[in-house]
Design a protein around this motif. Sequence first.
Motif, PDB file in Angstrom:
ATOM      1  N   GLU A  72       0.828  -1.195   0.000  1.00 54.04           N
ATOM      2  CA  GLU A  72       0.000   0.000   0.000  1.00 54.04           C
ATOM      3  C   GLU A  72       0.870   1.255   0.000  1.00 54.04           C
ATOM      4  O   GLU A  72       0.596   2.224  -0.705  1.00 54.04           O
ATOM      5  N   ALA A  73       1.979   1.235   0.752  1.00 53.99           N
ATOM      6  CA  ALA A  73       2.898   2.368   0.786  1.00 53.99           C
ATOM      7  C   ALA A  73       3.581   2.557  -0.572  1.00 53.99           C
ATOM      8  O   ALA A  73       3.746   3.690  -1.037  1.00 53.99           O
ATOM      9  N   ALA A  77       3.155   5.848  -2.997  1.00 55.10           N
ATOM     10  CA  ALA A  77       4.331   6.629  -3.397  1.00 55.10           C
ATOM     11  C   ALA A  77       4.366   6.848  -4.909  1.00 55.10           C
ATOM     12  O   ALA A  77       4.883   7.854  -5.373  1.00 55.10           O
ATOM     13  N   LYS A  78       3.793   5.915  -5.671  1.00 55.71           N
ATOM     14  CA  LYS A  78       3.774   6.037  -7.135  1.00 55.71           C
ATOM     15  C   LYS A  78       2.798   7.111  -7.594  1.00 55.71           C
ATOM     16  O   LYS A  78       2.934   7.640  -8.674  1.00 55.71           O
ATOM     17  N   LYS A  79       1.793   7.409  -6.792  1.00 55.32           N
ATOM     18  CA  LYS A  79       0.758   8.390  -7.191  1.00 55.32           C
ATOM     19  C   LYS A  79       1.232   9.781  -7.058  1.00 55.32           C
ATOM     20  O   LYS A  79       2.037  10.377  -6.829  1.00 55.32           O
TER      21      LYS A  79
END
Length: 79
Positions: A72-73, A77-79
């Motif tokens: 989920e982290a 972080a990709k968004k």
Amino acid sequence: MAKETTKTTIEADGLRYRSKAPGSPFAATSSFGAATMSCFLCGKHRPRAMLKSKKLLGKSQPVCAPSCKELEAQLAAKK
């Protein structure tokens, strides 16, 4: 704040919902690897490439690859 309630009735043709989109949000894809499965631990649908098999309760279950929190982290972080 209260959620707005929607009154539904069964129509003559047997359909109940007028505003609901037909079909499933987890539509089948042509390739097996692109399909989604839900994680046994967190319940979120993920592509099969993001899951691994882990023996839980005496049976192999699909779970998020590093862990649910780490995945989920990474996705956040990709968004």
